[in-house]
Design an enzyme around this catalytic site. Sequence first.
Site, mmCIF file in Angstrom:
data_model
loop_
_atom_site.group_PDB
_atom_site.id
_atom_site.type_symbol
_atom_site.label_atom_id
_atom_site.label_comp_id
_atom_site.label_asym_id
_atom_site.label_seq_id
_atom_site.Cartn_x
_atom_site.Cartn_y
_atom_site.Cartn_z
ATOM 1 N N CYS A 33 2.743 104.442 10.861
ATOM 2 C CA CYS A 33 2.143 103.172 11.286
ATOM 3 C C CYS A 33 0.757 102.958 10.685
ATOM 4 O O CYS A 33 0.332 101.813 10.479
ATOM 5 C CB CYS A 33 2.032 103.121 12.806
ATOM 6 S SG CYS A 33 3.547 103.539 13.691
ATOM 7 N N ASP B 87 2.787 106.945 19.349
ATOM 8 C CA ASP B 87 3.718 106.893 20.468
ATOM 9 C C ASP B 87 5.063 107.508 20.099
ATOM 10 O O ASP B 87 5.656 108.259 20.876
ATOM 11 C CB ASP B 87 3.930 105.438 20.907
ATOM 12 C CG ASP B 87 2.702 104.857 21.593
ATOM 13 O OD1 ASP B 87 1.639 105.484 21.524
ATOM 14 O OD2 ASP B 87 2.816 103.782 22.192
ATOM 15 N N CYS C 105 -0.556 101.512 14.790
ATOM 16 C CA CYS C 105 0.261 101.902 15.937
ATOM 17 C C CYS C 105 -0.226 101.220 17.212
ATOM 18 O O CYS C 105 -1.379 100.795 17.329
ATOM 19 C CB CYS C 105 0.262 103.420 16.093
ATOM 20 S SG CYS C 105 1.491 104.038 17.273
ATOM 21 N N ASP C 106 0.669 101.189 18.188
ATOM 22 C CA ASP C 106 0.577 100.325 19.367
ATOM 23 C C ASP C 106 -0.810 100.139 19.960
ATOM 24 O O ASP C 106 -1.299 99.022 20.091
ATOM 25 C CB ASP C 106 1.487 100.875 20.468
ATOM 26 C CG ASP C 106 2.945 100.909 20.065
ATOM 27 O OD1 ASP C 106 3.254 100.575 18.914
ATOM 28 O OD2 ASP C 106 3.779 101.265 20.910
ATOM 29 N N LYS C 107 -1.443 101.221 20.406
ATOM 30 C CA LYS C 107 -2.672 101.087 21.184
ATOM 31 C C LYS C 107 -3.871 100.745 20.322
ATOM 32 O O LYS C 107 -4.905 100.323 20.843
ATOM 33 C CB LYS C 107 -2.954 102.373 21.979
ATOM 34 C CG LYS C 107 -1.791 102.840 22.848
ATOM 35 C CD LYS C 107 -1.207 101.740 23.698
ATOM 36 C CE LYS C 107 0.115 102.156 24.318
ATOM 37 N NZ LYS C 107 1.206 102.350 23.359
ATOM 38 N N CYS D 47 6.619 100.592 13.699
ATOM 39 C CA CYS D 47 8.036 100.509 14.079
ATOM 40 C C CYS D 47 8.556 99.079 13.945
ATOM 41 O O CYS D 47 7.915 98.129 14.373
ATOM 42 C CB CYS D 47 8.215 101.022 15.499
ATOM 43 S SG CYS D 47 7.711 102.742 15.706
ATOM 44 N N GLU E 233 5.151 106.234 28.295
ATOM 45 C CA GLU E 233 6.319 105.407 28.028
ATOM 46 C C GLU E 233 7.581 106.238 28.223
ATOM 47 O O GLU E 233 7.581 107.452 28.013
ATOM 48 C CB GLU E 233 6.278 104.853 26.602
ATOM 49 C CG GLU E 233 5.164 103.853 26.405
ATOM 50 C CD GLU E 233 5.097 103.312 24.992
ATOM 51 O OE1 GLU E 233 4.373 102.333 24.793
ATOM 52 O OE2 GLU E 233 5.750 103.875 24.094
ATOM 53 N N SER F 38 8.468 101.859 26.152
ATOM 54 C CA SER F 38 8.284 101.473 24.760
ATOM 55 C C SER F 38 8.813 100.069 24.572
ATOM 56 O O SER F 38 9.709 99.609 25.296
ATOM 57 C CB SER F 38 9.053 102.435 23.853
ATOM 58 O OG SER F 38 9.221 101.891 22.565
#
Length: 554
Positions: free
Chosen positions: A49, A81, A122-124, A194, A444, A470
């Site tokens: 990511c 994650d 990535c996500d956060k 992702c 998650e 997730s």
Amino acid sequence: MKALRSDAIKKGPARAPARAMLRAMGLTDADLEKPLIAVANTWSEVTPCNVHLRGLAEKVKAGIRAAGGTPIECNTIVVSDGISMGTEGMRCSLVSREVVADSIELFVRGHLFDGVVAISGCDKTIPGTVMALIRLDLPSVMLYGGSIAPGKFKGCDVTIQDVFEGVGAHASGKMTAEELKELESNACPGAGACGGQFTANTMSTATELLGISPMGFNGIPALSPAKEEAAFKTGQLVMDLLEKDLTPSKILTPAAFENGIAGIVASGGSTNGVLHLLALAKEAGVSLKIDDFDRISAKTPLLADLKPGGRFTAPDMDRAGGIRLLAKRLGEAGALNATCMTVTGRTIGEEAERAKETAGQKVIASADKPFKPTGGLVILKGNLAPEGCVIKVAGEKRTEHAGPARVFDSEEQAFAAITAGKIKAGDVVVIRYEGPKGGPGMREMLAVTAAIVGEGLGESVALLTDGRFSGATHGLMAGHVAPEAAVGGPIAAVREGDTIRFDLPKRRLDVELSEQEIQERLKGWKAPKPRYTSGVMGRYAKLVGSASQGAVLQ
């Protein structure tokens, strides 16, 4: 040139020591005359990511220099994650959102920069970077690194979601070890976040609709040559923002947050979007409640057919016309506040009008023929979730479910039971003590939810947890149940075999117990010993608030 914020650190005889140190970094007199622009990167070698963000940062810096600024880059952390999922390490994921925000804030405040470009992956790192930009309120912009290309398995496009579900399929004997290895080896073909409308792409969509990311830039896939061009233009853009003194407080209005929510629910986005937009709104001083997500979702059509509930990936959406086309469709559906300003200097409505739709595309529906008449998220309340919980309904057909509770006090216990074949059709899996405080860190549950799907139980089992999901999770799964078990929420009173009822039309999540019985059970309840009592995890557990308010530090 007008006075710059950075002049306080670089101008005058008293600042000679500071200039001496800056010269050691290669800066010249000419560089120091220009605005100093922080490039806050989240590059790391730990995850696809973010692994390509070092190269994007170079393009951003080139754009800043071309537009008359002096870029100075710093780096902060990322917790992957996908890699930490299902382990003790996943407790660090949500905590990292706060660390990303804090570290960027400190770097920029400590060196008196004039503007900021934040680069996320990535996500956060997406909400983390934007939280910092809101706090600083300098001319600034967030650029997302883009999505990974889909992998190929047996002639089909696959994402990391398929690998997680493959674990469940392998455990139930539906996939051989050789097939799982082939899937694992082909699902992630290179750099990028992702590929479905999981949390990273959900937040990428939200930040473009919020106006804090340039419209059309985030959705460009990670390894597309166009991404480097977008990064260069982002560097130029921050200098334009500095000239106009256009800052996040002038962009992130209540109406802009409604646009961000509309983008999430119209695209079938992740439940994590609720958690993160609540956190961003709190930083921005905007009054946003968990109920607002249900209100907006109820009047916003589902317009994108994206994984995990749909067929397509984020690169497919970009080729179809991207987030700009989604914004145009929202406008046509009467679900866009068109006058909101964006970092491009144009309103979101003006950006939407520039959309170019690819002929024959099937990813983004027309406003008059949506995939569903309402959006992809619902908020439930009831005697199990007085403060609320969230369910992703994009791709989910069930609207009601009642069944016996199968109670687990950790994700690991639930995963072991599922892969051992101990969960049956009709069951309601309850996973507790995984909330913001109880985790700590609100893990998650993709390993669990994907195992349920992989076992063939995705359409017959329901799940609820005070933890998170997730963005790749799909099915009748209620997350963020609040108050959480660790603070004595009603979920702590549930016992094995209690009947739990999901009623989406009535927006209810209930256990079939009287309020008196719930309170009697809670009288004998004792809070578990904290898993961490020191360090960042211990501090987080002590300070974090309810998921219903964004799990922000108090």
